[in-house]
Design an enzyme around this catalytic site. Structure first.
Site, short mmCIF file in Angstrom:
data_model
loop_
_atom_site.label_atom_id
_atom_site.label_comp_id
_atom_site.label_asym_id
_atom_site.label_seq_id
_atom_site.Cartn_x
_atom_site.Cartn_y
_atom_site.Cartn_z
N ARG A 55 -117.36 19.37 5.16
CA ARG A 55 -118.57 18.60 4.85
C ARG A 55 -118.26 17.14 4.55
O ARG A 55 -119.09 16.25 4.73
CB ARG A 55 -119.27 19.24 3.63
CG ARG A 55 -120.67 18.73 3.41
CD ARG A 55 -121.33 19.39 2.22
NE ARG A 55 -120.70 19.03 0.97
CZ ARG A 55 -120.33 19.87 0.01
NH1 ARG A 55 -120.54 21.16 0.15
NH2 ARG A 55 -119.75 19.44 -1.09
N ASP A 109 -134.51 -1.06 9.20
CA ASP A 109 -134.45 -0.05 10.26
C ASP A 109 -134.19 -0.83 11.55
O ASP A 109 -135.05 -1.55 12.06
CB ASP A 109 -135.77 0.73 10.32
CG ASP A 109 -135.72 1.86 11.36
OD1 ASP A 109 -135.02 1.70 12.37
OD2 ASP A 109 -136.42 2.87 11.16
N TYR A 113 -141.98 2.68 10.36
CA TYR A 113 -142.07 4.00 11.02
C TYR A 113 -142.82 4.95 10.08
O TYR A 113 -142.49 5.04 8.88
CB TYR A 113 -140.63 4.46 11.27
CG TYR A 113 -140.43 5.84 11.81
CD1 TYR A 113 -141.00 6.23 13.01
CD2 TYR A 113 -139.62 6.75 11.13
CE1 TYR A 113 -140.77 7.51 13.52
CE2 TYR A 113 -139.38 8.02 11.63
CZ TYR A 113 -139.97 8.40 12.82
OH TYR A 113 -139.74 9.65 13.31
N LYS A 167 -131.70 7.45 19.20
CA LYS A 167 -132.32 6.65 20.28
C LYS A 167 -131.22 6.03 21.17
O LYS A 167 -130.65 6.70 21.98
CB LYS A 167 -133.24 5.59 19.69
CG LYS A 167 -134.11 6.05 18.52
CD LYS A 167 -135.06 7.17 18.85
CE LYS A 167 -135.95 7.47 17.65
NZ LYS A 167 -136.44 8.83 17.60
C1 LIG Z 1 -138.05 3.24 14.23
C2 LIG Z 1 -137.61 4.64 13.98
N1 LIG Z 1 -136.83 4.89 12.92
C3 LIG Z 1 -136.41 6.14 12.64
C4 LIG Z 1 -136.77 7.20 13.43
C5 LIG Z 1 -136.34 8.60 13.04
O1 LIG Z 1 -135.30 9.04 13.82
P1 LIG Z 1 -135.03 10.59 14.08
O2 LIG Z 1 -136.08 11.04 15.05
O3 LIG Z 1 -133.65 10.62 14.57
O4 LIG Z 1 -135.18 11.31 12.76
C6 LIG Z 1 -137.56 6.99 14.56
C7 LIG Z 1 -137.93 8.14 15.43
O5 LIG Z 1 -138.81 8.15 16.21
C8 LIG Z 1 -138.02 5.68 14.83
O6 LIG Z 1 -138.84 5.43 15.87
#
Ligand SMILES: Cc1ncc(COP(=O)(O)O)c(C=O)c1O
Length: 384
Positions: free
Chosen positions: A51, A176, A104, A201
């Site tokens: 872990r 982010d 988000y 992504k």
């Molecule tokens: C801008 C943004 N941040 C974070 C995330 C979250 O990522 P995950 O889907 O890997 O949890 C997303 C997912 O769509 C996103 O568009």
């Protein structure tokens, strides 16, 4: 080193592994000690328990640390887990958070539910606030959350102005950075303390793995690392391996996303059915000046507004698209298209659209084919 060299080599240690280029995929829970002395002194060893990390996870952490120009990186099993881990590690009951209104949606919901339950107040601010953020900072403001360009609506934030105000007030800033993939924007160079990414992504790039990364400066790393250890957060070795494999080609993929997306955005701008296109790489975009100042390129994700929200027409447009899939996520090699309703996730600002807002991810297909597919979609929309 420049980014294309970093993403190609960082984290690899072939001569610790028979000369093999990629790190081995260590499947581990128990890590044995040969003697009692070694057992008692395990605390100093880098590999202690599955872990807590293996050479596979260290390779990805090291590569992301170099790419994000950070002090250290903590991995999380998804982008959302990276977000919730970061917030949980840094705030305490009684704290106040400033969060961009364009965050988000699941980031907002974590703040509005879990953090609220623990006595942490979140206040949303206009993504375009810039230096004006200082007027919202209170004595108990612990953290400012940024995301640029914003989810769904793609406002470009003045990150250096926000971080300058935050530094003066001793407030932590987090960004982010998923849209730029850590490749087209360097948050820590612009004063941000922590860059969070849904590596799911662009880092992964192939729509097949969930992964989150938290790249921290020296002042914040220990707190985030301890927070993640406390929660028992860890990532699966196969997923880490695939994330590293994705990273190796991001330098070839990102400029291709930019090229294709710009052509699609320019084409959409000319369409009579489209009232606006939200893509900072377009000179007409309100965020273009700040984007050109701070970013080195644009990814494949952007928004546009169609002059009708009539469901029959939007469905006619979407349903028979051949190359754009309808589904969550983005950043893979393929194109995607979804309708969106930004007002559902706004409280400090309002999103006034002339019709249906759309989010498109432009992939690596031939751009002529991508445009022809949209052209046929608009024919269907007009006939419906
Ligand atoms: C801008 C943004 N941040 C974070 C995330 C979250 O990522 P995950 O889907 O890997 O949890 C997303 C997912 O769509 C996103 O568009």
């Amino acid at each position: 080193m420049k980014d294309n060299t970093i993403v190609t080599h960082a984290g690899n240690r072939p001569f610790e592994n028979q000369g093999i280029i990629n790190p081995p995929v260590y499947h581990a829970s128990t890590v044995l000690s040969p003697t009692m002395d070694a057992l008692l002194n395990k605390g100093d060893a880098k590999v202690r328990y599955g872990r807590r990390g293996t050479p596979t996870t260290f390779a990805l952490e090291d590569a992301m640390t170099e790419l994000e120009r950070a002090h250290g990186t903590v991995l999380a099993p998804s982008g959302k887990a990276a977000i919730t881990m970061t917030l949980s590690a840094l705030v305490e009951p009684g704290d106040h958070i400033l969060m961009t209104d364009s965050a988000y949606a699941p980031t907002r919901s974590f703040a509005d539910t879990f953090l609220k339950r623990f006595g942490i107040e979140t206040e949303y601010y206009d993504p375009l606030i810039g230096a004006g953020i200082q007027n919202l900072c209170r004595d108990n403001t612990r953290l400012i959350w940024t995301e640029s360009p914003g989810s769904q609506t793609f406002e470009v934030q003045d990150i250096p102005a926000i971080t300058a105000a935050a530094r003066n007030a001793g407030i932590i800033t987090v960004m982010d950075n998923t849209w730029a993939g850590g490749y087209f924007f360097k948050p820590l160079d612009h004063g941000v303390d922590i860059s969070v990414q849904a590596a799911t992504k662009y880092i992964v790039g192939h729509s097949d793995v969930m992964m989150g990364t938290i790249a921290c400066n020296e002042a914040t790393f220990d707190k985030v690392k301890t927070g993640s250890d406390t929660f028992g957060i860890c990532t699966g070795p196969d997923d880490v391996y695939l994330t590293l494999r994705g990273l190796r080609t991001i330098g070839a993929r990102m400029p291709a996303h930019h090229r294709n997306a710009l052509q699609v955005a320019e084409w959409l701008q000319q369409r009579p059915e489209v009232t606006r296109v939200m893509y900072p790489a377009l000179p007409q975009d309100p965020g273009h000046a700040i984007w050109s100042r701070d970013f080195t390129g644009a990814s494949g994700l952007f928004g546009f507004v169609i002059n009708t929200a009539e469901q029959k027409k939007i469905a006619a447009f979407l349903d028979d698209l051949k190359l754009y899939g309808m589904g969550s996520s983005w950043g893979g090699y393929e194109s995607l298209m979804l309708p969106s309703w930004p007002n559902k996730n706004r409280s400090a600002t309002k999103w006034d659209a002339e019709g249906q807002t759309m989010r498109v991810h432009v992939g690596l297909e031939d751009v002529g084919d991508l445009i022809a597919d949209l052209d046929a979609g608009f024919d269907r929309l007009n006939a419906a």
